[in-house]
Design a protein around this motif. Structure first.
Motif, short mmCIF file in Angstrom:
data_model
loop_
_atom_site.label_atom_id
_atom_site.label_comp_id
_atom_site.label_asym_id
_atom_site.label_seq_id
_atom_site.Cartn_x
_atom_site.Cartn_y
_atom_site.Cartn_z
N LYS A 34 0.83 -1.21 0.00
CA LYS A 34 0.00 0.00 0.00
C LYS A 34 0.86 1.25 0.00
CE LYS A 34 -3.93 -2.02 2.42
NZ LYS A 34 -4.68 -2.04 3.69
N LYS A 37 2.19 1.82 -3.47
CA LYS A 37 1.15 2.34 -4.35
C LYS A 37 0.91 3.82 -4.09
CE LYS A 37 -1.52 -1.89 -5.09
NZ LYS A 37 -2.81 -2.56 -4.85
N GLN A 38 0.85 4.21 -2.81
CA GLN A 38 0.65 5.63 -2.47
C GLN A 38 1.81 6.47 -2.98
OE1 GLN A 38 -2.03 6.78 -1.87
NE2 GLN A 38 -2.99 6.19 0.03
N LYS A 40 3.76 5.82 -5.59
CA LYS A 40 3.65 5.94 -7.04
C LYS A 40 2.54 6.92 -7.42
CE LYS A 40 5.43 1.42 -8.41
NZ LYS A 40 5.11 0.16 -9.06
N LYS A 41 1.43 6.89 -6.68
CA LYS A 41 0.33 7.80 -6.95
C LYS A 41 0.76 9.24 -6.70
CE LYS A 41 -4.41 8.79 -5.54
NZ LYS A 41 -5.48 8.46 -4.60
N SER A 44 2.97 10.43 -9.54
CA SER A 44 2.25 10.72 -10.77
C SER A 44 1.45 12.01 -10.64
CB SER A 44 1.33 9.56 -11.15
OG SER A 44 0.28 9.44 -10.21
N GLU A 45 0.96 12.34 -9.43
CA GLU A 45 0.25 13.60 -9.23
C GLU A 45 1.19 14.78 -9.40
OE1 GLU A 45 -1.56 13.34 -5.42
OE2 GLU A 45 -3.17 12.02 -6.11
#
Length: 81
Positions: A34, A37-38, A40-41, A44-45
């Protein structure tokens, strides 16, 4: 002597699973996933925000350095030495 082989790593992993329990170990790995994933998110933001153009500033007229053309420097009133 100071290096670890794959056998050492596997033995360490088995001992960790036995001590922590299978459920706890899988929960920890899920938390790690998790977090990745956070991360990477979030990365990308940041990329999306950099593609947006910056807001334009209001254009202001240049400042006149001396608005009073008759202004003269102050006379020196210090006593002479």
């Amino acid at each position: 002597m100071g290096s670890f082989s794959i056998v050492h790593v596997l033995i360490f992993a088995v001992i960790a699973i036995l001590l922590l329990g299978g459920g706890r170990f899988s929960n920890m790995m899920g938390d790690v996933a998790k977090g990745v994933k956070q991360f990477k998110k979030g990365m990308s933001e940041d990329d999306d925000a950099s593609t947006k153009p910056a807001p334009r500033l209001h254009v202001q007229p240049p400042v006149d350095p001396n608005p009073d053309q008759n202004l003269q420097p102050m006379k020196d009133d210090r006593p002479a030495q």
